[in-house]
Design an enzyme around this catalytic site. Structure first.
Site, short mmCIF file in Angstrom:
data_model
loop_
_atom_site.label_atom_id
_atom_site.label_comp_id
_atom_site.label_asym_id
_atom_site.label_seq_id
_atom_site.Cartn_x
_atom_site.Cartn_y
_atom_site.Cartn_z
CG ASP A 120 -8.23 -0.61 -3.70
OD1 ASP A 120 -6.81 -0.45 -3.65
OD2 ASP A 120 -8.96 -1.01 -2.84
CG HIS A 129 -7.25 4.23 -2.87
ND1 HIS A 129 -6.01 4.11 -3.56
CD2 HIS A 129 -7.23 2.95 -2.19
CE1 HIS A 129 -5.58 3.08 -3.82
NE2 HIS A 129 -6.26 2.30 -2.94
CD GLN A 150 -3.72 -13.61 -5.20
OE1 GLN A 150 -4.09 -13.45 -4.26
NE2 GLN A 150 -3.59 -12.91 -6.18
CG HIS A 210 -2.15 -1.02 1.08
ND1 HIS A 210 -2.07 -2.34 1.66
CD2 HIS A 210 -3.20 -0.93 0.22
CE1 HIS A 210 -3.07 -2.81 1.50
NE2 HIS A 210 -3.89 -2.32 0.58
CG ASN A 211 4.20 0.96 -2.19
OD1 ASN A 211 3.51 0.94 -3.18
ND2 ASN A 211 4.85 0.01 -2.07
CD1 TRP A 212 5.25 7.41 -5.80
CD2 TRP A 212 3.04 7.95 -5.79
NE1 TRP A 212 4.95 7.94 -6.92
CE2 TRP A 212 3.47 8.65 -6.58
CE3 TRP A 212 1.58 8.38 -5.26
CZ2 TRP A 212 2.79 9.57 -7.42
CZ3 TRP A 212 0.97 9.20 -5.96
CH2 TRP A 212 1.57 9.81 -7.11
CB SER A 213 3.89 1.48 -6.25
OG SER A 213 5.18 1.84 -7.33
N1 LIG Z 1 -5.39 -12.24 -1.44
C1 LIG Z 1 -5.47 -11.10 -2.18
N2 LIG Z 1 -5.61 -9.81 -1.82
C2 LIG Z 1 -5.80 -8.75 -2.25
C3 LIG Z 1 -5.19 -8.83 -3.58
N3 LIG Z 1 -5.14 -7.54 -4.07
C4 LIG Z 1 -5.74 -6.90 -3.19
N4 LIG Z 1 -6.13 -7.51 -2.19
C5 LIG Z 1 -6.98 -7.24 -1.00
O1 LIG Z 1 -7.91 -6.43 -1.26
C6 LIG Z 1 -7.87 -5.38 -0.57
C7 LIG Z 1 -8.70 -4.02 -1.32
O2 LIG Z 1 -8.35 -2.85 -0.42
P1 LIG Z 1 -6.92 -2.45 0.48
O3 LIG Z 1 -6.42 -1.91 -0.95
O4 LIG Z 1 -7.06 -1.89 1.60
O5 LIG Z 1 -6.30 -4.16 0.64
C8 LIG Z 1 -6.53 -4.86 -0.25
C9 LIG Z 1 -6.06 -6.30 0.02
O6 LIG Z 1 -6.20 -6.67 1.24
C10 LIG Z 1 -4.63 -9.96 -4.30
O7 LIG Z 1 -4.04 -10.09 -5.24
N5 LIG Z 1 -4.72 -11.13 -3.50
#
Ligand SMILES: Nc1nc2c(ncn2[C@@H]2O[C@@H]3COP(=O)(O)O[C@H]3[C@H]2O)c(=O)[nH]1
Length: 813
Positions: free
Chosen positions: A708, A597, A760, A559-562
């Site tokens: 997201d 976000h 996944q 959950h970084n800038w990228s």
């Molecule tokens: N298991 C899994 N969770 C994901 C993946 N991508 C996003 N998430 C989850 O989906 C959430 C969406 O909201 P957030 O970005 O807060 O946190 C994210 C992660 O917890 C992924 O590829 N695999």
């Protein structure tokens, strides 16, 4: 013996005669009445004719006979009616009263006196109560009435000493003086005797009465005394009334005692009602005041010191004290110091004191300081017990130095501790009751005020704390905003011509990982400018805003800038590819919402925040992190030179901000499920409409989720790259949970990393695929997202099958 029987017979005979003359026949003075007498007694000799003049003459020369007749034959009610009639006649036309030894007789004086009408007396009492509503005033009026009714030359009124039980105090109409109790060789003075026995005493000078001390006649001129107890209806002693006449006057008679007694019965009732009236009045005033105090505690949070002074001022008037002071405990130095000292009586009306800021003279000084335990105040602060001192100078604990310092003489003190959470934080002191000493009632009333003082002080302290922490918070925010805002150098770096991009970023296949952080910032600025232009937005603000947003993403694995940038990029592609379905301000909110976000994400999810009782979870119980991300967005917008929306009208600004909030909160996956259900239904029923505002909000929310989760809708290499960092973050959370004594879920447990593929498959099947399917239904141009997601799902399914097969083989061998 013989004389007595003669007199009796004589009286009896003449009574018969008079009875017939007055009651059986019409009585006309100076006329002769023919009268047949029927004898009923053997001794009776009745004249056959009797004239009114004869009767008049007879009664005049035989007053005792008239008295006996009236006593025996006339009903009390009739007698009272006569008295009233007579006194009313006299009021109209004053007559010379009958005299005896040159003065009125007691009985005739009662008749002549206006107070013979007790109703009048009660009216007078009520009136005086309204003018000066005190119990003592009623007693004073009552004493005056009785004095006048029995024609006494004067009176003394004694009230029970509230402190010294059994003793009396001389009441002089306004104040109380001295201890009345006099004892001498086992004897006491008359008033004390009456107070003790409740018996009425009539005594004249020269008559040696063994019950009293000889100096009962306190003034040379006093010759006769009538002393009576004034009682409340409940039998309690209200006062002792000592009526006196000069030596030249006649002594008090039984009738005087009876008159006084009759007044006292009525007076006792009046006193009782006066007491109730005063209590009610005081209670009402108290209730009003306390209500105002409580309101003030909650409303005038800033002026709590003033409120404490107001409370003290009211208490001061309640207990009738001349001065009031507040001492606070300085726990560190074990001292007491005066914060409010020497508050004089404020005469403003109770209702206005809260409106008048300058209502009282207040001397606050830090110079009056003394060790705990010193003086009355110090004693109270030490012990936490109330002290009621009748004579300060006679009390060894009294600290005279304050009087020496101020030149004010302290006589009586009522001192009360103020508690906050069980410990004494100060003492409040009332000094010099205007009349006499502080009573038990004063103590009770004052005790309640001390509680309110404590409450106000407690609030004052709390508000002071809040004010201080607000200031601290501001300082922290200043420091934070300095370090979290982009620098001028950073702005310099990306200012100028946007470089020509060698890639077409307007496509869903874009790989955000191949670009440096600054380049991503440039891309973000480019995307914004491309979507919205710069006519409505200030470029410099946009640069600063994007750079500061970049800075406010933490350096966590996922959950970084990228991530922030890639979500904004996905949204950019949705907007660009969906034609004009979204309105301009919606696009603005969707893009900025996507970019911001996950601002200040700590690499931990909402559940972690709740489980570890983080302050954020205490502020927001649902969508914890999402609320925080939105707040961070607003904070950045509010920083100097960062408000990209400054050129919008205020209504547009409000609308965009509200939409941004909606978009950011929609990234909480918990909200995706109800959103998915609603939109699925609309699609199934073919009722989705772009004209419906709720439907628009729904598709905006789904677009946010789709952006997201865009890592799952990227080419496989990007998906694999992203999943690596996602799981690294998950495992870090799992580690933190384990460290906090919590059991991480398998997906977050680094010791169960063989679960990744299966996880996944589940994630893409359960969340991503339905999300892109829905989005594709409403915005068909998003098809690439759905396709890539499906591809990725196939990849993960294959990997998972391989893993399962390997496991099965392993188990077989
Ligand atoms: N298991 C899994 N969770 C994901 C993946 N991508 C996003 N998430 C989850 O989906 C959430 C969406 O909201 P957030 O970005 O807060 O946190 C994210 C992660 O917890 C992924 O590829 N695999």
């Amino acid at each position: 013996m013989c004389k007595v029987s003669y007199t009796k017979k004589y009286i009896w005979n003449n009574q018969r005669c008079l009875w017939n003359a007055i009651t059986k026949k019409r009585f006309v003075r100076s006329s002769v009445i023919k009268h047949d007498v029927t004898s009923t007694g053997t001794n009776t000799v009745m004249p056959s004719q009797i004239s009114a003049d004869q009767v008049y003459e007879f009664l005049h020369s035989h007053p005792d006979y008239l008295e006996h007749y009236i006593m025996d034959e006339v009903e009390l009610e009739q007698l009272e009616r006569w008295i009233i009639r007579k006194s009313q006649r006299l009021k109209k036309k004053p007559e010379t009263p009958a005299t005896k030894n040159g003065r009125k007789t007691s009985l005739s004086r009662w008749k002549f006196c206006v107070h013979a009408d007790k109703r009048q007396m009660l009216q007078d009492l009520t009136q005086s109560l309204q003018l000066r509503p005190t119990k003592n005033q009623v007693l004073w009026e009552l004493a005056n009435c009785i004095c006048s009714a029995v024609n006494a030359d004067g009176f003394r009124l004694y009230l029970p000493d509230p402190i010294n039980s059994g003793a009396l105090l001389h009441y002089l109409g306004e104040n109380l003086k001295g201890d009345r109790t006099m004892r001498q060789k086992g004897k006491i003075d008359i008033s004390t005797y009456v107070a003790k026995t409740r018996e009425a005493v009539r005594v004249s000078k020269g008559v040696n009465d063994s019950r009293f001390v000889p100096d009962l006649f306190y003034e040379d001129d006093v010759g006769h005394i009538l002393c009576q107890a004034v009682m409340y209806p409940d039998g309690q002693l209200a006062a002792v009334l000592e009526l006196w006449r000069r030596e030249s006057e006649s002594p008090f008679h039984e009738e005087d005692e009876e008159i006084a007694c009759s007044y006292l019965v009525w007076g006792g009732i009046a006193l009782h009602y006066a007491h109730l009236y005063l209590n009610m009045n005081q209670q009402r005033k108290l209730n009003d005041f306390l209500l105002t105090v409580v309101k003030s505690i909650f409303q005038d949070m800033v002026s709590m010191d003033l409120l404490v002074i107001k409370i003290m001022n009211f208490a001061q008037r309640l207990v009738d004290a001349d001065r009031a002071s507040l001492f606070l405990v300085d726990a560190k130095n074990q001292e007491l110091y005066a914060t409010i000292f020497d508050v004089g009586v404020d005469n403003t009306d109770d209702n206005t004191i809260f409106e008048d800021e300058e209502f009282t003279k207040i001397h606050t000084t830090k110079e009056i300081r003394f060790p705990l335990g010193t003086g009355i105040a110090g004693q109270v602060a030490m012990t936490g017990e109330i002290l009621n001192i009748a004579d300060a100078y006679a009390d060894s604990r009294f600290n005279r130095t304050v009087d020496q310092l101020t030149g004010y003489k302290t006589n009586t003190i009522l001192c009360m501790p103020i508690f906050i959470r069980g410990s004494v934080i100060g003492v409040v002191q009332m000094v010099n009751k205007h009349s006499g000493y502080f009573t038990k009632e004063d103590e009770e009333a004052f005790e309640m005020f001390a509680v309110y003082c404590g409450l106000a002080l407690h609030h004052a302290k709390l508000y002071d704390k809040i004010r201080r922490s607000e200031q601290k918070y501001r300082v922290a925010l200043e420091v934070l905003s300095y370090h979290n805002s982009c620098t001028d150098e950073e702005v310099e770096i990306i200012t100028g011509e946007m470089p020509e991009f060698s890639v077409n970023i307007d496509n869903f296949y874009f790989n955000p990982f191949q670009w440096e952080d600054y380049e991503k910032a440039r891309f973000a600025i480019y995307m914004f400018t491309d979507l919205f232009g710069l006519t409505r937005f200030d470029e410099q603000s946009l640069l600063r805003f994007v750079l500061t947003v970049k800075k406010n993403y933490r350096r966590v694995p996922y959950h970084n800038w990228s991530h922030g940038f890639s979500v904004a990029h996905c949204m950019y592609c949705i907007i660009k590819n969906s034609g004009t379905v979204f309105r301009s301000n919606e696009c603005l909110a969707l893009f900025i919402g996507a970019l911001c976000h996950d601002l200040d994400h700590r690499g931990k999810n909402n559940k972690f925040m709740l489980d570890t009782e983080s302050p954020l979870a205490a502020i927001y119980s649902t969508s914890t992190m999402e609320h925080h991300h939105f707040n961070q967005t607003v904070t950045i917008l509010q920083q100097e030179g960062h408000n990209i929306f400054s050129k919008l009208s205020s209504s547009e600004y409000k609308q965009v901000l509200s939409l941004i909030k909606h978009c950011i909160l929609a990234t909480d996956l918990a909200l995706f499920f109800p959103n998915k259900a609603k939109l699925s239904k609309l699609i199934q029923e073919n009722s989705f409409s772009w004209n419906n505002q709720d439907h628009r909000l729904l598709i905006q929310a789904i677009s946010m989720t789709a952006s997201d989760l865009c890592a799952s809708a990227k080419p496989w290499e990007v998906q694999v790259e992203t999943v690596k960092v996602i799981f690294e973050e998950f495992y870090q959370q799992g580690d933190a949970e384990r460290a906090a004594g919590l059991k991480p879920i398998p997906m977050m447990d680094r010791f169960q990393n063989d679960q990744q593929a299966a996880s996944q498959v589940g994630f893409l099947t359960g969340i991503c695929s339905p999300c892109y399917t829905l989005l594709h239904s409403v915005i068909p141009e998003t098809k690439p997202l759905l396709n890539m997601c499906q591809d990725n799902l196939n990849h993960w399914t294959n990997i998972d099958s391989e893993i399962q097969q390997k496991k099965m083989k392993k188990n077989e061998t």
